[in-house]
Motif scaffolding. Structure first.
Motif, PDB file in Angstrom:
ATOM      1  N   ALA A 124      -0.319   3.776  -2.327  1.00  0.00           N
ATOM      2  CA  ALA A 124      -2.069   3.827  -2.557  1.00  0.00           C
ATOM      3  C   ALA A 124      -2.659   4.719  -2.151  1.00  0.00           C
ATOM      4  O   ALA A 124      -3.815   5.245  -2.366  1.00  0.00           O
ATOM      5  CB  ALA A 124      -2.284   2.017  -1.999  1.00  0.00           C
ATOM      6  N   PHE A 125      -2.690   5.600  -0.757  1.00  0.00           N
ATOM      7  CA  PHE A 125      -3.263   6.551  -0.369  1.00  0.00           C
ATOM      8  C   PHE A 125      -2.702   7.734  -0.463  1.00  0.00           C
ATOM      9  O   PHE A 125      -1.310   7.773  -0.201  1.00  0.00           O
ATOM     10  CB  PHE A 125      -3.604   5.887   1.150  1.00  0.00           C
ATOM     11  CG  PHE A 125      -3.700   5.005   1.593  1.00  0.00           C
ATOM     12  CD1 PHE A 125      -4.924   3.979   1.059  1.00  0.00           C
ATOM     13  CD2 PHE A 125      -2.503   4.146   2.200  1.00  0.00           C
ATOM     14  CE1 PHE A 125      -5.031   3.566   1.386  1.00  0.00           C
ATOM     15  CE2 PHE A 125      -3.094   2.956   2.181  1.00  0.00           C
ATOM     16  CZ  PHE A 125      -4.922   1.884   2.175  1.00  0.00           C
ATOM     17  N   ALA A 159      -5.461  -0.245  -5.919  1.00  0.00           N
ATOM     18  CA  ALA A 159      -6.868  -0.918  -5.172  1.00  0.00           C
ATOM     19  C   ALA A 159      -7.304  -2.138  -4.592  1.00  0.00           C
ATOM     20  O   ALA A 159      -8.149  -2.203  -3.805  1.00  0.00           O
ATOM     21  CB  ALA A 159      -8.113  -0.080  -6.400  1.00  0.00           C
ATOM     22  N   THR A 185       1.188  -0.929   0.225  1.00  0.00           N
ATOM     23  CA  THR A 185       0.314   0.168  -0.076  1.00  0.00           C
ATOM     24  C   THR A 185       1.170   0.961   0.092  1.00  0.00           C
ATOM     25  O   THR A 185       1.529   2.038  -0.627  1.00  0.00           O
ATOM     26  CB  THR A 185      -0.814  -0.493   0.687  1.00  0.00           C
ATOM     27  OG1 THR A 185      -0.272  -0.332   2.367  1.00  0.00           O
ATOM     28  CG2 THR A 185      -1.629  -1.096   0.678  1.00  0.00           C
ATOM     29  N   VAL A 224      -8.224   4.705  -2.462  1.00  0.00           N
ATOM     30  CA  VAL A 224      -7.056   5.773  -3.518  1.00  0.00           C
ATOM     31  C   VAL A 224      -7.794   5.949  -4.571  1.00  0.00           C
ATOM     32  O   VAL A 224      -7.092   6.354  -5.379  1.00  0.00           O
ATOM     33  CB  VAL A 224      -7.343   3.300  -3.594  1.00  0.00           C
ATOM     34  CG1 VAL A 224      -6.412   3.548  -5.540  1.00  0.00           C
ATOM     35  CG2 VAL A 224      -6.691   2.975  -2.240  1.00  0.00           C
TER      36      VAL A 224
END
Length: 597
Positions: free
Chosen positions: A170-171, A232, A35, A260
């Motif tokens: 990811a974030f 995701a 992530t 995401v």
């Protein structure tokens, strides 16, 4: 409390943004290498509260490292231990920070200032899950599956993470305007929940149509990167593990889409035609008891669930910008941007070394020169018969220091002071230009002002940093007469070429309604004047100048948009806008154009 109930509390009990930030921290703790997060926030209690929540969720056996500011590639990846190599007479490797953090988390402060080479190495490690050192006589390969939390402390819109790094995280969390009172809610999940989820993660299965649903949602939201759907999928598996599920269901997929895909959106999904409402299902008999554990499961395709969740998570300010048709995100700066870092060999911030010989204004890096010479010492000593304590340095070993320094730019404002523009919005244009000039002054940019009216264009303000001269020039700008648009564009091109010769990066901001009626030779006539204006605009495009056309007429006029297309610049129609609104919109649009240049 179960993990699934805790996830619901994370978004219901706490404010939604902070709840999503806490949920993202838990998902990073479950799968750091799969992530990662980009956190945009200045140093303060909100950012520290999020980092403390993340640290509290990490199991004790998960390594965590914090990269020092301006870390070098050798310290990051490992390389030659110069002192040990000189003592041993053979190459001796030194472990880097990423190798020490294998299987854990790396926090990168001031990530918006990362050197390009360091960001590229981080991106390569995130892609491959290992690091390779093949230089200075070394050939090392070791595992380095790490998660990255990049702290973006940029104060200006153009100060962003390197695109190569941001694309692999990811974030995307923006905590900059989150109040401290909204960030005091504790995380509903515990480290025990994370440990249990990490144990379940390897066995989580995903539906066969999940990647396809994420790809369709990403395409509908204008997300060009293929990594976003892959990230995701990983987040959906981690969310399912937190929910004590054996497979990814619609709820876990919606969480991944919200966290995401939503923040990455660059456009709104196309509107669909309204379909006939399905017939209502009969209500259950009143005497039939309802199962309190049973939740309604609407019969909705997975891709619709994913898209709805992602669209609902688009930040409010981004939603407004998308609805206005403007880019709300300025990408990482490039050469030619105000304040961008340009490579040089003379002065600025050190960014590494390259092979070369010292000379006037070029500094020899002694340590790197010795580092380059060290692996060859046994061979050179045998060839020369030199004493073991003597270091043999040759011309090929010379390394000179490379620096970065701020690249100067010049904003050239070209203002239509003709009768039609004066009738419409010249007063607002004057106020907007004055605000923009003040903004350029605070960023230490050069500014110039050209006005065109009657039959000619006049350079009212040569490139300068003097705010007083700029204000005096704009205050005395008269209005009225014909619109010699071609003359104004020709004057802007000539000034831009002169700015380029001085080593600066010009950007042309044209404020006009586009209704040219004076040709290049001074004769009236809309047809000939329009053709001359298009030729001048095409010349600006051929010079590869950053350009913006602001349509200041009461209603957007096709002529101004046509000029913008010919210049290959951005077109910004701004009806019903005062000076402050016009200034803000022009600043946002020029920042976006410069970031993409």
């Amino acid at each position: 409390m179960s993990e699934a109930a805790a996830i619901d509390d994370a978004t219901a009990a706490a404010p939604s943004r902070w709840g999503d930030a806490l949920l993202a921290a838990a998902l990073v703790a479950v799968d750091p290498a799969g992530t990662g997060a980009a956190v945009r926030a200045r140093p303060g209690p909100v950012r520290e509260a999020w980092l403390e929540a993340l640290t509290a969720l990490l199991p004790a056996d998960v390594p965590r490292r914090r990269l020092p500011a301006h870390v070098t590639e050798d310290r990051l990846l490992g390389g030659l231990d110069l002192a040990a190599t000189l003592r041993a007479g053979r190459p001796v490797a030194e472990r880097g920070l990423l190798a020490d953090a294998d299987g854990g988390l790396v926090v990168v402060p001031m990530a918006e200032r990362l050197a390009g080479g360091v960001a590229a190495q981080l991106a390569r490690v995130l892609d491959r899950g290992e690091l390779t050192v093949e230089r200075e006589g070394l050939g090392l390969k070791m595992p380095a599956r790490v998660g990255v939390v990049a702290l973006d402390e940029g104060a200006e819109p153009e100060e962003r993470l390197p695109a190569a790094l941001a694309d692999r995280l990811a974030f995307t969390l923006d905590l900059g305007d989150l109040a401290w009172r909204d960030a005091r809610e504790p995380a509903p999940l515990t480290v025990e929940d994370v440990v249990a989820a990490r144990a379940r993660l390897a066995g989580i299965t995903a539906p066969a149509d999940l990647p396809d649903a994420f790809c369709k949602a990403a395409a509908a939201l204008g997300i060009a990167s293929l990594r976003a759907p892959l990230l995701a999928v990983r987040v959906a598996r981690a969310a399912a593990a937190l929910m004590e599920s054996d497979s990814v269901d619609a709820e876990a997929a919606a969480v991944a889409a919200r966290l995401v895909l939503g923040p990455r959106a660059t456009c709104l999904p196309p509107a669909e035609d309204e379909e006939e409402a399905p017939p209502e299902e009969p209500e259950p008999p009143e005497d039939e008891p309802e199962d309190p554990e049973e939740k309604p499961t609407p019969d909705q395709p997975l891709e619709d669930v994913v898209l709805d969740a992602a669209e609902a998570a688009i930040p409010e300010e981004l939603m407004k910008a998308l609805e206005a048709g403007l880019s709300a995100r300025a990408q990482s700066g490039a050469a030619g941007v105000s304040g961008a870092l340009a490579p040089t060999n003379r002065r600025g911030r050190p960014i590494g070394t390259r092979r070369g010989e010292p000379g006037p204004g070029v500094r020899l890096n002694v340590v790197e020169t010795l580092r380059a010479a060290a692996p060859w010492q046994p061979l050179r000593r045998r060839e020369a018969g030199a004493a073991p304590t003597r270091v043999q340095v040759r011309r090929d070993d010379f390394r000179i220091t490379r620096f970065k320094q701020r690249n100067e730019s010049a904003a050239i404002f070209v203002v239509d002071a003709s009768g039609s523009a004066a009738l419409h919005r010249l007063a607002e244009a004057k106020g907007a230009v004055e605000l923009l000039l003040a903004d350029c002054y605070t960023r230490r940019d050069h500014v110039a002002l050209i006005a065109f009216r009657n039959k000619t264009a006049e350079l009212l303000l040569p490139p300068t940093r003097s705010l007083t001269r700029a204000k005096n020039s704009i205050m005395g700008l008269p209005g009225g007469g014909g619109t010699p648009l071609a003359a104004g564009l020709d004057a802007a091109l000539a000034l831009a070429e002169a700015v380029k010769r001085r080593g600066q990066s010009p950007a042309v901001v044209l404020l006009t309604d586009g209704r040219a009626n004076i040709a290049r030779d001074g004769t009236p006539g809309r047809g000939r004047a329009g053709e001359d204006a298009l030729q001048s605009a095409t010349a600006i495009r051929s010079a590869a100048l950053t350009a913006l056309v602001v349509d200041v007429s009461n209603r957007p006029h096709p002529a101004a948009e046509k000029i913008a297309r010919a210049m290959a610049g951005a077109y910004l129609p701004l009806p019903r806008a005062d000076a402050q609104t016009l200034s803000t919109a022009v600043r946002a649009a020029t920042d976006g154009e410069r970031g993409a240049a």
